[in-house]
Design an enzyme around this catalytic site. Structure first.
Site, short mmCIF file in Angstrom:
data_model
loop_
_atom_site.label_atom_id
_atom_site.label_comp_id
_atom_site.label_asym_id
_atom_site.label_seq_id
_atom_site.Cartn_x
_atom_site.Cartn_y
_atom_site.Cartn_z
N ASN A 191 0.86 -1.19 0.00
CA ASN A 191 0.00 0.00 0.00
C ASN A 191 0.90 1.24 0.00
O ASN A 191 1.46 1.59 1.03
CB ASN A 191 -0.89 -0.04 1.26
N TRP A 192 1.02 1.85 -1.17
CA TRP A 192 1.93 3.01 -1.28
C TRP A 192 1.37 4.25 -0.59
O TRP A 192 2.09 5.23 -0.41
CB TRP A 192 2.18 3.35 -2.75
N LYS A 193 0.10 4.26 -0.26
CA LYS A 193 -0.55 5.45 0.30
C LYS A 193 -0.32 6.64 -0.65
O LYS A 193 -0.23 6.44 -1.86
CB LYS A 193 -0.06 5.70 1.73
N HIS A 231 -9.41 1.10 5.24
CA HIS A 231 -8.12 1.36 5.90
C HIS A 231 -8.34 2.35 7.05
O HIS A 231 -9.15 3.27 6.94
CB HIS A 231 -7.12 1.93 4.89
N GLU A 245 -6.74 4.81 8.00
CA GLU A 245 -6.55 6.23 7.65
C GLU A 245 -7.80 6.79 6.97
O GLU A 245 -8.12 7.96 7.13
CB GLU A 245 -5.30 6.37 6.75
N GLU A 286 -5.24 -4.95 10.81
CA GLU A 286 -4.23 -3.91 11.00
C GLU A 286 -4.49 -3.18 12.31
O GLU A 286 -5.31 -2.24 12.36
CB GLU A 286 -4.29 -2.90 9.85
N GLY A 308 2.49 2.32 10.79
CA GLY A 308 3.45 3.42 10.62
C GLY A 308 4.17 3.83 11.90
O GLY A 308 4.81 4.87 11.94
N SER A 361 3.55 -2.01 10.45
CA SER A 361 4.99 -2.07 10.67
C SER A 361 5.60 -3.44 10.37
O SER A 361 6.54 -3.87 11.04
CB SER A 361 5.34 -1.61 12.10
N GLY A 396 2.86 -1.11 4.33
CA GLY A 396 2.86 0.32 4.01
C GLY A 396 4.28 0.78 3.72
O GLY A 396 4.80 0.60 2.63
P1 PGA Z 1 2.88 0.32 7.69
O1 PGA Z 1 1.42 0.53 7.07
O2 PGA Z 1 3.42 -0.96 7.12
O3 PGA Z 1 3.66 1.52 7.24
O4 PGA Z 1 2.73 0.24 9.17
C1 PGA Z 1 0.56 -0.57 6.89
C2 PGA Z 1 -0.74 -0.08 6.30
O5 PGA Z 1 -1.17 1.03 6.64
O6 PGA Z 1 -1.36 -0.78 5.49
#
Ligand code: PGA
Length: 250
Positions: free
Chosen positions: A9-11, A95, A97, A167, A173, A213, A234
């Protein structure tokens, strides 16, 4: 069908040129054929990424979100049908976010899941608890409610098309990963709730990914857990070497 999956997931990262360099490097690398690598770039790179992975059956493309309506006067929005028309077969829905910064609630997410399925996109549905809920020992109840509210309206035939991503919000993150014990505990709980609702065949065949993470150092231990079928990655998906190493961690 249950399978080994690593999704990146590049966001909101990577402009076109560096994004294409990243995909080119990943596609050219030696990753296990039996691991499905899903790349989730920003919307505007979907067609270009789909073009890069053309003909590779162990690669696929995902969007990071879709609108709940089929089409219409929603300036700035992207429909599931448009995503599919760019060559993507998957879409991340729910997600944390999106839930946190864009106010997406269970009712809206249920609509997005329905719309995605109607356009033959496979939802990668994210759920997970906040740190307060983990500390108060209400994490299982929280995730059960998230499953029920956004997904349990689906008939079994549709539910079995989904990918679930657990998640924990406190791990996204932050550099703090769930322990393999915590991940396995929650994945097993999710599978057992699915079993209760849809039966053994559906629950045994659904892929449940861990996200938060996940990196080349901890992926092996996490993926070795019985109910962890792979990862939603991520930060570490933005570096080809890290993403490749994670894909080779089964
Ligand atoms: P992260 O993000 O690996 O940077 O913790 C995972 C995600 O949000 O899918």
């Amino acid at each position: 069908m249950r399978r080994k999956i690593v999704a990146g997931n590049w966001k909101m990262n990577k402009e076109l040129a560096p994004g294409m360099e990243l995909v080119t490097e990943i596609v050219a690398s030696n990753t296990a054929q039996d691991v499905l690598k899903i790349i989730a770039p920003p919307f505007i790179h979907l067609a270009a990424v789909a073009d890069k992975i053309k003909g590779k059956s162990d690669f696929a493309v995902a969007a990071q979100n879709c609108h709940q309506a089929e089409n219409g006067a929603f300036t700035g929005e992207i429909s599931a049908g448009m995503i599919a028309s760019c060559g993507a077969n998957y879409v991340i829905i729910g997600h944390s976010e999106r839930r946190q910064y864009f106010g997406e609630n269970a009712q809206l997410l249920a609509q997005k899941v329905n719309t995605a399925l109607a356009q033959n996109l496979t939802p990668i549905f994210c759920l997970g608890e906040q740190i307060e809920q983990r500390n108060a020992n209400t994490h299982l109840e929280t995730v059960k409610q998230q499953l029920k509210d956004a997904l349990f309206h689906l008939p079994a035939a549709d539910f079995s098309k989904l990918i679930i991503a657990y998640e924990p919000v406190w791990a996204i993150g932050t550099g703090v990963t769930a322990t393999s014990h915590q991940a396995q505990g929650m994945h097993n709980f999710i599978r057992s709730e699915i079993n209760k609702k849809y039966g053994k065949e559906v629950s045994e065949n659904i892929s449940i990914l861990y996200g938060g993470s996940c990196n080349p150092q901890n992926a092996k231990e996490l993926f070795a857990c019985m109910d962890v079928d792979g990862g939603l990655i991520g930060g570490a998906s933005l570096k080809a070497a890290d993403f490749i190493a994670i894909a080779n961690s089964f």
